[in-house]
Write a protein that holds these residues in place. Sequence first.
Motif, PDB file in Angstrom:
ATOM      1  N   ALA A  62     -12.302 -11.795 -39.248  1.00  0.00           N
ATOM      2  CA  ALA A  62     -13.641 -11.318 -38.873  1.00  0.00           C
ATOM      3  C   ALA A  62     -13.935  -9.961 -39.509  1.00  0.00           C
ATOM      4  O   ALA A  62     -13.024  -9.162 -39.755  1.00  0.00           O
ATOM      5  N   ALA A  66     -18.217  -6.655 -37.108  1.00  0.00           N
ATOM      6  CA  ALA A  66     -18.837  -7.832 -36.495  1.00  0.00           C
ATOM      7  C   ALA A  66     -19.371  -7.485 -35.105  1.00  0.00           C
ATOM      8  O   ALA A  66     -18.777  -6.682 -34.374  1.00  0.00           O
ATOM      9  N   GLU A  70     -19.858 -11.999 -31.594  1.00  0.00           N
ATOM     10  CA  GLU A  70     -19.077 -12.790 -32.534  1.00  0.00           C
ATOM     11  C   GLU A  70     -17.588 -12.651 -32.261  1.00  0.00           C
ATOM     12  O   GLU A  70     -16.848 -13.633 -32.260  1.00  0.00           O
TER      13      GLU A  70
END
Length: 229
Positions: A62, A66, A70
Amino acid sequence: MASSNTAAGSADPFLAKIPSTPDELAENKRRMAAGELYFAFTPDLVADRRRCAQASHVFNQARRDAPRRELVRLFKDVIRDETPLPPPAATEEEDEALFGDAPWVELPLRADYGFNIRLGNGVYVNANSTWIDTSPITVGARTLIGPNCSFYSGGHPLDGKVRNGIQGPEFGKPITIGEDCWLGGNVTVVPGVTIGAGSTVGGGSVVTKDVPPGVVVAGNPARIIRKLE
């Protein structure tokens, strides 16, 4: 890791071979959940670990910036939590606030199954955590976990002939960490340990026995060095 009663294990007819039939596989999972000797390298459990490895890989990739939504979604995939997220809020700031009590887990992490990891509200887990979640690993609300901490709920027989590498059995014992604890960096917690609410574990410690509430422990093995008022 902890040991198991090898005499009882070697006398158990179930342990004569790796399970393969549906009934044997169901009994194997029951044994795993019950903390009894079971086989980890059956097709269903290998598939469970591969699923968790893939979900962990996606989480670990990720973006550093982020949105919380999320990151929470990706971590829920790791622990196989299918509870739906709340609907998006009108603004980014309001949406972030929706996850104010959600556990905050820094990446990267490594887990075996994911579905045995249970984190309370407001838990913080720093980077490079390892979760061998053969049995449930429960962390109480508002507990802080430093970087490079490892939680090993799985163990193996001491008798090498019974242990038998990936062809042999293993077992698990739950790990329970109370609310409002603080674990410094590089702490290791072994199978079956309970850490009481409000306790602190010094960095680099190996926790091999239960820790009562409201104390500071440190060392290898960890020992009480101070009682908190």
